[in-house]
Design an enzyme around this catalytic site. Structure first.
Site, PDB file in Angstrom:
ATOM      1  N   LYS A 179       0.843  -1.199   0.000  1.00 58.94           N
ATOM      2  CA  LYS A 179       0.000   0.000   0.000  1.00 58.94           C
ATOM      3  C   LYS A 179       0.879   1.251   0.000  1.00 58.94           C
ATOM      4  O   LYS A 179       1.873   1.322   0.721  1.00 58.94           O
ATOM      5  CB  LYS A 179      -0.907  -0.012   1.228  1.00 58.94           C
ATOM      6  CG  LYS A 179      -1.926   1.126   1.278  1.00 58.94           C
ATOM      7  CD  LYS A 179      -2.836   1.004   2.492  1.00 58.94           C
ATOM      8  CE  LYS A 179      -3.819   2.156   2.584  1.00 58.94           C
ATOM      9  NZ  LYS A 179      -4.714   2.050   3.764  1.00 58.94           N
ATOM     10  N   SER A 251      -9.659   2.146   3.081  1.00 57.71           N
ATOM     11  CA  SER A 251      -8.792   2.893   2.191  1.00 57.71           C
ATOM     12  C   SER A 251      -7.716   2.043   1.520  1.00 57.71           C
ATOM     13  O   SER A 251      -7.008   2.527   0.637  1.00 57.71           O
ATOM     14  CB  SER A 251      -8.093   4.005   2.988  1.00 57.71           C
ATOM     15  OG  SER A 251      -7.185   3.464   3.939  1.00 57.71           O
ATOM     16  N   SER A 275     -10.035   0.013   7.348  1.00 61.04           N
ATOM     17  CA  SER A 275      -9.410   0.181   6.038  1.00 61.04           C
ATOM     18  C   SER A 275      -8.739  -1.075   5.499  1.00 61.04           C
ATOM     19  O   SER A 275      -8.307  -1.092   4.357  1.00 61.04           O
ATOM     20  CB  SER A 275      -8.386   1.320   6.083  1.00 61.04           C
ATOM     21  OG  SER A 275      -9.049   2.566   6.119  1.00 61.04           O
TER      22      SER A 275
END
Length: 568
Positions: A179, A251, A275
């Protein structure tokens, strides 16, 4: 405060504050002081304003940590030490498939076996994924940066090491995605924001170093929603491989999408409020949010120091156990780090496990709250057959099922802590007016947080302690709490603020019209798509091993993890 012509926020002059000003401010904090007191405060408050301005004017690194330290452990509680030990299920692994797509969708355990037995090379596996990224990712927007040359070099080195009889562990030669809130030296680390799109750190985050040293191969940086909020980054909205018309969740949007679409073996996500669990739920993969403090956060985008966690998104349960065994460990640079071993034993005695659940949690799913008076952000929708199949599988597994309910408390108030912490970390964007350039809906939340009094914030933190005590008492009765991922938004939120671990994994499927970020379709009468349904578990602090072992049994019973999305 007032906005200047350039959009920057200017602090009001303390000499402008009089009793009338304070009288209006009383409304913001639900207080009613004697009128004569307001006059006296108006004279003395200048010192307080000056102190605020003085601290505000000091240079502060983005990763400067607060003096206060969150620790999920309860005073007086002892937590049984664990050895770093994995006992995986004795699965019969088939020979290497002929088709690249079958290799791409295989589990980490299978891929690792084929690598060890020299049926497969890391170079070939890496090329399979890089080819899929080139062909499929333009439809998904899951990758921000693809590190082709780095991946090729690492894969070549891993193959040479295996040829020499050297293995770094269970992730040796396994390609993964990271990420884009995690720093990687010499590689763009953008936070998903146009404000940071050219940012190239000079050092690796601790987790990036751990994964490299474990032998994993970095394919690239996958999308985070801008500053870890939502599903959209400066390159577009990340799509769900099961329905390209809807977002993949957030997210850790790129992490969920890339794993579901077979663009990597596993991915790393971060979590401050679902997330990891949210995109894993949306994309039908396994997402593991570890106990707070387990995994080093040094070198990751700071946002919420008392909440943020790092964990894997994978296609199978034991893949998550393997990845956690590699990234678990102390972080001497972080005030929130906890040095705790990780044990996983697949051969768990289910008859000794007590699983708490509520029939209400298996009635509806969504982002609504059970607390009267709160705003229902996105509505609720009936649970799917897939969710109910998960419940039936758990009931038939041999565990003891115990009905539980969360006490009626204003859990939504805990969200203020998230907004305050993130507003403090990214204060420069608010005060400079740069927040107006954000795609993510942070700006007004951060501005509103400026009007929360320090006393009320501290009281919310004391309420947080009450909730921690409540959860501690609940886990005296049960080992795990079981629910559809969004069967109880309150539970998902509570476990976030108490630091308890959670996992979500596929339990079946549903036919549903296209959704936005919420659970309810924007047009319920619209065309239906076959999408996934996930169930979740929340466990005691540091008992991820137990949670994963029960989840593995359910994964085997349900046998729905094999189906692939219609993309690619």
């Amino acid at each position: 405060m007032a906005a200047g012509k350039d959009g920057a926020i200017r602090a009001s002059n303390a000499t402008d504050i009089d009793a009338k000003t304070l009288g209006e401010a009383e409304k913001l904090h639900a207080v009613d002081f004697p009128k004569d007191a307001l006059g006296r405060i108006a004279v003395s408050i200048a010192g307080q304003v000056q102190a605020v301005k003085a601290v505000r004017g000091l240079p502060k690194a983005l990763d400067l940590q607060p003096a206060s330290r969150f620790d999920p452990r309860m005073p007086g509680r002892s937590y049984k030490p664990q050895q770093n030990r994995l006992r995986l299920h004795d699965e019969k692994i088939p020979p290497l498939p002929k088709a690249d797509i079958d290799i791409a969708y295989a589990s980490v355990t299978q891929q690792a076996h084929w690598l060890r037995t020299r049926q497969l090379t890391s170079a070939r596996l890496t090329d399979i994924y890089l080819d899929r990224i080139r062909r499929i990712d333009p439809k998904l927007h899951a990758f921000i940066t693809v590190t082709d040359s780095i991946a090729h070099a690492q894969a070549k080195q891993r193959d040479a090491e295996l040829a020499a009889g050297q293995s770094r562990g269970p992730l040796h030669g396994i390609p993964y995605a990271l990420k884009d809130v995690v720093d990687t030296a010499g590689i763009l680390s953008t936070y998903g924001s146009s404000l940071y799109r050219d940012r190239v750190p000079t050092e690796d985050a601790t987790i990036a170093t751990e994964l490299r040293e474990s032998g994993a191969v970095l394919l690239g940086k996958v999308a985070t929603a801008e500053l870890a909020n939502g599903a959209t980054w400066f390159g577009g909205m990340v799509r769900n491989p099961w329905n390209l018309e809807e977002p993949s969740g957030g997210s850790s949007a790129g992490s969920g999408s890339s794993v579901a679409a077979g663009l990597c073996s596993f991915a790393i996500g971060t979590d401050s409020l679902g997330s990891i669990l949210n995109p894993a739920d949306r994309c039908g993969v396994t997402g593991l949010r570890p106990t707070f403090g387990r995994v080093p956060v040094h070198g990751c985008m700071p946002l919420t120091p008392s909440l943020e966690r790092i964990g894997p998104l994978c296609r199978r349960i034991e893949d998550a156990a393997i990845v956690l065994s590699v990234i678990n460990g102390p972080d001497p640079t972080s005030i929130g780090s906890i040095d705790f071993g990780f044990e996983y034993d697949s051969e768990i005695d289910l008859s000794k496990i007590k699983v708490g659940y509520s029939p209400k949690w298996f009635d509806q799913v969504g982002f609504g709250s059970d607390v009267a008076g709160t705003t229902d952000l996105t509505g609720m929708i009936s649970t799917s057959r897939g969710h109910l199949n998960g419940l039936a599988a758990m009931q038939a597994s041999g565990v003891e099922m115990v009905e539980v309910e969360l006490p009626k408390l204003p859990y939504y108030a805990l969200l203020e802590s998230l907004y305050v912490e993130s507003a403090a970390i990214f204060e420069e964007l608010t005060l400079s007016g740069k927040d107006a350039q954000l795609i993510a809906p942070w700006a007004d939340s951060w501005r509103q947080s400026r009007f929360l009094s320090a006393v009320d914030y501290y009281q919310i933190e004391r309420f947080r302690r009450q909730v921690m005590q409540m959860m501690d008492e609940m886990f005296d009765r049960v080992d795990l709490l079981f629910t559809p991922t969004y069967g109880s938004f309150d539970l998902l939120m509570v476990a976030n603020f108490t630091g308890h671990p959670g996992i979500t994994f596929r339990s079946g499927f549903a036919e549903l019209a296209t959704r936005d970020l919420g659970a309810v379709p924007a047009n319920p009468a619209g065309p239906k798509h076959r999408i996934t349904s996930n169930v979740s578990m929340h466990g005691r602090l540091f008992e991820e091993g137990k949670m994963l072992a029960v989840a593995r049994v359910l994964e085997e019973k349900l046998d729905v993890w094999r189906e692939r999305p219609p993309i690619g």
